[in-house]
Design an enzyme around this catalytic site. Structure first.
Site, PDB file in Angstrom:
ATOM      1  N   LYS A 113       3.705 -15.661   2.084  1.00  0.00           N
ATOM      2  CA  LYS A 113       3.653 -16.403   0.820  1.00  0.00           C
ATOM      3  C   LYS A 113       5.105 -16.714   0.426  1.00  0.00           C
ATOM      4  CE  LYS A 113       1.250 -18.038  -2.679  1.00  0.00           C
ATOM      5  NZ  LYS A 113       0.442 -19.256  -2.513  1.00  0.00           N
ATOM      6  N   ASP A 154      -2.801 -18.563   1.414  1.00  0.00           N
ATOM      7  CA  ASP A 154      -3.958 -19.274   0.839  1.00  0.00           C
ATOM      8  C   ASP A 154      -4.487 -20.310   1.824  1.00  0.00           C
ATOM      9  OD1 ASP A 154      -1.470 -20.353   0.431  1.00  0.00           O
ATOM     10  OD2 ASP A 154      -1.805 -20.966  -1.648  1.00  0.00           O
ATOM     11  N   TYR A 212       0.817  -1.221   0.000  1.00  0.00           N
ATOM     12  CA  TYR A 212       0.000   0.000   0.000  1.00  0.00           C
ATOM     13  C   TYR A 212       0.849   1.269   0.000  1.00  0.00           C
ATOM     14  CZ  TYR A 212      -4.009  -3.001   1.164  1.00  0.00           C
ATOM     15  OH  TYR A 212      -4.980  -3.960   1.151  1.00  0.00           O
ATOM     16  N   ASP A 224     -10.972  -8.943   7.410  1.00  0.00           N
ATOM     17  CA  ASP A 224     -12.384  -8.842   7.021  1.00  0.00           C
ATOM     18  C   ASP A 224     -13.025 -10.226   6.929  1.00  0.00           C
ATOM     19  OD1 ASP A 224     -12.246  -6.138   7.027  1.00  0.00           O
ATOM     20  OD2 ASP A 224     -12.983  -5.856   4.983  1.00  0.00           O
ATOM     21  N   ASP A 227      -5.297  -7.071   5.647  1.00  0.00           N
ATOM     22  CA  ASP A 227      -6.510  -6.353   5.248  1.00  0.00           C
ATOM     23  C   ASP A 227      -7.590  -7.366   4.858  1.00  0.00           C
ATOM     24  OD1 ASP A 227      -8.271  -4.441   4.466  1.00  0.00           O
ATOM     25  OD2 ASP A 227      -7.078  -3.647   2.814  1.00  0.00           O
TER      26      ASP A 227
END
Ligand code: NAD
Length: 364
Positions: free
Chosen positions: A188, A220, A142, A248, A244
């Site tokens: 990852k 994943d 970001y 959620d 992020d």
């Protein structure tokens, strides 16, 4: 008597309604546990634009950096959704996090036994769910440079330094020590060099915490575990983008956005706020669920003021209130009576006060 100074930023929509209840809870916790809470209110978001033409006015900036901790409601006003620059309410929140150097975002998600029906998952899959997501908040994709786009190509940069990984890792391990002493680090590393550095650094920092178990999951697989077996997770530590998304996903487990608190910790005073937004669809009606804001006040007591006994009492009072069947409209099943914001606040406050009668030795 210890005196704590809290900057209160009610913000927009239901923000002021839920924050009022959280402030009441802080004061009562102070009375019961023997400390003083001084509060000063400041404008943020659309309220800041109305007051000073800026979603994070100068007076608010000065007030928050001088406080011991910050309690926020929510920002957002559909009328200003496309406003330019600092006149957009959400810009005030981003500027606030930046000002505070808040690099670690903590989001606990626990499923209360009586509310398992409210989640889309099967109730039996939710037994024992009590996890904390620790998300790196100021680095990664970001913020990485270079970034930009042309008509035919776009670029973003994923970059993390060892120092950035180390400091958020320590927050996660310290938090785990107050919980079930297990950290799951998510990356990852089978594909990304940044994730390899992440994994190496987390593993090295973990040697300072031999009492905390560490395991690593690829993102994943972590996404699957959060819905297939969420009770296995204690503290989940991850970088900005993965956090992020996963936070959620985890929020859905609890059944209502109105229940969830958060903390953003860093170099300055901590920022404590419910996960939900300003909910313009229900604002001004006194029906919003204040539990997310009140649980944020409990995090403020725990992480911001180091008043652990008071924090635990607020959490227990929330649990007891739900055990007793008190429900705001977002939690009530059809046919169940729903209480308003104030009444839910009253119910929690009375259960904290009851502790004074039950355990006078708690006061110090
Ligand atoms: P929202 O979280 O405000 O609302 C989503 C849904 O959940 C709505 O139906 C709302 O009524 C319900 N809800 C939220 N909080 C509730 C509560 N405490 N009790 C009962 N029901 C509750 O998200 P949104 O509608 O997408 O966004 C509204 C505004 O809030 C936008 O301007 C958005 O940018 C802003 N926003 C701010 C924050 C923040 O301040 N941290 C976070 C998310 C969204």
């Amino acid at each position: 008597m210890t005196r704590h100074t809290i900057a209160v930023l009610p913000g927009d929509g239901i923000g002021p309604e839920v924050t009022a209840e959280a402030v009441r809870v802080l004061r009562v916790a102070g009375e019961v546990f023997g400390f003083d809470i001084d509060t000063e209110s400041y404008a943020v978001g659309a309220a800041g634009v109305a007051e000073a033409g800026d979603s994070l006015p100068e007076r608010t900036r000065d007030g928050v950096v001088a406080a011991d901790a910050i309690l926020m409601g929510a920002v957002g006003d559909p009328a200003l959704a496309d406003a330019p620059g600092r006149r957009r309410p959400e810009a005030g929140l981003l500027a606030l996090r930046k000002l505070l150097g808040a690099y670690a975002n903590l989001r606990p998600v626990a499923v209360h036994p009586a509310l398992r029906h409210a989640s889309p998952l099967r109730p039996e899959a939710l037994a024992g769910v009590d996890l904390l997501i620790v998300r790196e908040l100021t680095g990664g994709l970001y913020y990485g440079e270079p970034r930009g786009r042309t008509a035919t190509e776009a670029v973003n940069t994923l970059r993390y330094s060892v120092a950035e990984i180390e400091r958020v890792t320590r927050v996660a391990f310290e938090a785990a020590r107050r919980r079930r002493s297990a950290v799951t680090s998510v990356d990852k590393a089978n594909v990304l060099e940044v994730s390899q550095l992440w994994r190496e650094t987390v593993t090295r920092v973990a040697r300072d915490y031999p009492d905390v178990r560490l395991d690593h999951l690829y993102v994943d697989f972590a996404a699957m575990r959060l819905v297939a077996n969420p009770a296995m997770v204690d503290v989940l530590l991850t970088e900005n983008l993965f956090g992020d998304i996963l936070s959620d996903e985890a929020a859905v487990l609890a059944g209502s956005l109105g229940l969830l608190p958060s903390a953003s910790l860093g170099d300055g005073p901590g920022l404590f706020e419910p996960v939900h937004g300003s909910a313009p669809d229900i604002a001004g009606r006194g029906v919003a669920n204040p539990i997310g804001a009140i649980a944020s006040a409990a995090m403020l007591l725990r992480y911001g003021l180091k008043e652990e006994a008071a924090a635990a009492a607020v959490d227990d009072a929330i649990g007891a209130t739900l055990d007793d069947g008190v429900r705001t409209a977002d939690l009530a099943r059809s046919g169940e009576r729903a209480v308003g914001t104030r009444e839910m606040g009253d119910a929690i406050v009375s259960r904290i006060r009851a502790l004074r009668g039950a355990q006078p030795a708690l006061t110090r």
